[in-house]
Design a protein around this motif. Structure first.
Motif, PDB file in Angstrom:
ATOM      1  N   UNK A  19      35.316  45.049  37.413  1.00 60.65           N
ATOM      2  CA  UNK A  19      34.264  45.922  36.892  1.00 60.65           C
ATOM      3  C   UNK A  19      34.794  47.296  36.480  1.00 60.65           C
ATOM      4  N   UNK A  20      36.007  47.673  36.922  1.00 60.19           N
ATOM      5  CA  UNK A  20      36.576  48.968  36.536  1.00 60.19           C
ATOM      6  C   UNK A  20      36.886  49.012  35.037  1.00 60.19           C
ATOM      7  N   UNK A  21      37.016  47.853  34.413  1.00 55.55           N
ATOM      8  CA  UNK A  21      37.272  47.787  32.971  1.00 55.55           C
ATOM      9  C   UNK A  21      36.113  48.438  32.217  1.00 55.55           C
ATOM     10  N   UNK A  22      34.917  48.400  32.802  1.00 50.44           N
ATOM     11  CA  UNK A  22      33.760  49.095  32.216  1.00 50.44           C
ATOM     12  C   UNK A  22      34.089  50.565  31.982  1.00 50.44           C
ATOM     13  N   UNK A  23      34.689  51.205  32.979  1.00 48.87           N
ATOM     14  CA  UNK A  23      35.044  52.626  32.862  1.00 48.87           C
ATOM     15  C   UNK A  23      36.127  52.843  31.813  1.00 48.87           C
ATOM     16  N   UNK A  48      35.774  37.909  32.523  1.00 51.79           N
ATOM     17  CA  UNK A  48      37.184  38.220  32.297  1.00 51.79           C
ATOM     18  C   UNK A  48      37.338  39.692  31.910  1.00 51.79           C
ATOM     19  N   UNK A  49      38.584  40.130  31.758  1.00 59.04           N
ATOM     20  CA  UNK A  49      38.876  41.487  31.320  1.00 59.04           C
ATOM     21  C   UNK A  49      38.171  41.788  30.003  1.00 59.04           C
ATOM     22  N   UNK A  50      38.233  40.834  29.067  1.00 60.32           N
ATOM     23  CA  UNK A  50      37.694  41.060  27.717  1.00 60.32           C
ATOM     24  C   UNK A  50      36.173  41.096  27.707  1.00 60.32           C
ATOM     25  N   UNK A  51      35.541  40.292  28.542  1.00 59.69           N
ATOM     26  CA  UNK A  51      34.076  40.298  28.616  1.00 59.69           C
ATOM     27  C   UNK A  51      33.568  41.650  29.108  1.00 59.69           C
ATOM     28  N   UNK A  52      34.182  42.166  30.174  1.00 55.66           N
ATOM     29  CA  UNK A  52      33.744  43.457  30.723  1.00 55.66           C
ATOM     30  C   UNK A  52      34.089  44.592  29.764  1.00 55.66           C
TER      31      UNK A  52
END
Length: 521
Positions: free
Chosen positions: A74-78, A230-234
């Protein structure tokens, strides 16, 4: 129950916030002052205010719970925020400042007609109810573990406090209390990390070893798979939702108008990002630290699982049923309850009050902002547009006060309805993606495609709405047609929904122009 000293700190904090509302109420003698502070707020204060709105109790409780239950995906959001901020600072902020309209949605009526404005306003108000409800639920979840009071009572008491200072102080009270709250909640996060590390046998090195062995620091799979988180989705979800936040959300757009200049408003967006990204990183660290701590104290996990099982079962459940439910719970099922448990059992008296005040500040900043912006949108885009366009200044101010109270009560009701959900962060991300998809797609179509007409935007919105419903409720497709059901992750709803409306609108515009050219020749 909390010690008296902690309760005193919390009560003093709530009273302090109410007094802030009384202080600013002296100057709220017009709707312009109430909604825009007459453009008198410095950019740094607006930036801290936007940061405080982002850093809600969904972050304070939901992010550590998510990191505890899964990993740092979820940090990928940031990480997606800087690109969205660049677009907002370069294009959206000047656009809104030039229009001079307090509502983010007035220009949509000028582009496509009344239906567009109404559609986006309804989506926004539902988004705000979802946001306020999830924040009410999150803070009540934490305080219930600390105080023993019911979640409903906690929401009502906190809601009344927020309503009072928001109604009295208007946007000025919202912004300046959020400046204080942003500082308090950040210091609270640092204090929690310190307390966990000092209580952890082996310290930082042990936390890192346990986190590495359990893959807790992973940002998710880098495979191009859009059916899982996945990374790309987030990353895609984060970019689109942050684009919506900075470009379409009245919470943020209203703050652009409180700045002294367009440059100050743009700088406030960047200040928010520069603070939020490292601050959110702190909350993922908290989640990983808690995972390590409870890994070396498995007996404490059983207590948390038992409590989580009780909340999931009917009141008359037997001890055997509770034990069976607890045995089948996974970390993701009770992650939101871990930090409140640590606070109850390991944080010294006095410090608990300070940390609870930080969590309260995280909740109150988001809720007060949502109440103020919802009241503004309702007054400008619904009441004045459809019911009584000629209301005078005093009537407008009274209506803003009444609407603020009503939306505060509705937010509380939404929070009570959410009692029992699995993950605060998951439910907020899903609901915000559903409602924001239609808003963002139509907004981008209106601001980018200057030649798209009313009927083309309407058709695109209808088709896009059907696609959003199809992705939101895949079970509406009969079981005998599994291939027709959406298999995409729920975080892809805002991505696919927004692109559908935008691209279909562009396609219809080009088809019209092509047909017109053929007929002319």
């Amino acid at each position: 129950m909390l010690p008296v000293v902690d309760l005193a700190i919390i009560i003093c904090y709530l009273i302090g916030m109410i007094l802030v509302g009384f202080y600013f109420s002296r100057k709220n003698d017009s709707s312009d002052q109430y909604s825009k502070a007459s453009g008198s707020i410095p950019g740094w204060a607006i930036g801290l205010s936007i940061y405080a709105t982002f850093l809600s109790s969904n972050t304070f409780l939901g992010v550590p719970g998510k990191a505890f239950g899964t990993n740092w995906n979820a940090f990928v959001f940031s990480l997606s925020m800087p690109l969205a901020a660049w677009v907002a600072a370069k294009y959206f902020v000047p656009f809104y400042r030039n229009t001079g309209q307090i509502s983010a949605y007035t220009h949509l009526e000028k582009r496509f007609g009344p239906w567009a404005r109404t559609y986006v306003v309804v989506c926004f108000l539902f988004t705000q109810l979802a946001r306020m409800g999830s924040v009410f639920f999150g803070i009540a979840l934490s305080l219930q573990a600390l105080t023993g009071f019911s979640m409903q009572i906690i929401m009502v008491v906190m809601g009344i406090s927020i309503i009072i200072y928001t109604v009295l102080g208007g946007i000025k009270a919202v912004i300046w209390t959020e400046v204080v709250q942003g500082i308090i909640k950040t210091l609270g996060a640092i204090l929690i990390i310190y307390l966990i590390v000092t209580n952890m046998p082996g310290g930082v090195s042990k936390i890192i070893d346990i986190g590495n062995s359990a893959h807790k620091f992973s940002l998710g799979s880098f495979k191009p798979d859009f059916t899982k988180s996945t990374f790309w989705v987030v990353l895609l979800y984060g970019f689109f939702i942050n684009l919506n936040n900075f470009g379409m959300d009245q919470n943020y757009v209203q703050r652009y108008h409180t700045a002294k200049s367009s440059k100050a408003a743009s700088r406030s967006v960047w200040l928010c990002v520069l603070i939020y990204v490292p601050a959110s990183f702190l909350f993922f660290i908290i989640g990983s630290c808690l995972y390590a701590y409870y890994s070396v104290h498995p007996e404490l996990i059983e207590v948390i699982k038992h409590q989580a099982a009780i909340e999931r079962l009917p009141v008359n459940a037997t001890a055997a049923q509770i034990a069976n439910m607890a045995a089948h719970l996974q970390p993701a099922d009770y992650g939101d309850k871990v930090m409140p448990h640590f606070m109850v059992t390991k944080i010294p008296a006095g410090l608990v009050g300070l940390i609870v005040s930080a969590i309260l500040s995280a909740a109150m900043s988001t809720i007060s902002s949502g109440m103020n912006s919802s009241a503004t949108v309702f007054t400008v885009d619904i009441y004045k547009r459809y019911f009584k366009p000629g209301v005078n200044e005093r009537q407008t101010l009274n209506l803003l006060h009444i609407a603020t109270v009503i939306f505060g009560i509705l937010g509380m009701g939404t929070g009570i309805a959410m009692i029992g959900v699995k993950s605060i962060l998951d439910i907020w991300w899903q609901l915000s993606g559903i409602f924001a998809a239609g808003m963002l797609g139509l907004f981008l179509l209106g601001i980018i495609s200057k030649q798209t007409r009313n009927h083309e935007a309407l058709i695109a919105s209808i088709i896009g709405g059907i696609i959003i419903l199809w992705m939101t409720f895949p079970n509406i497709i009969p079981a005998e047609y599994p291939a027709l059901r959406s298999s995409l992750h729920t975080n892809m709803i805002i991505v696919v929904g927004s692109l559908s409306i935008f691209l279909i609108g562009i396609l219809l515009t080009r088809l019209r122009k092509s047909t017109s050219s053929t007929a002319a020749s």
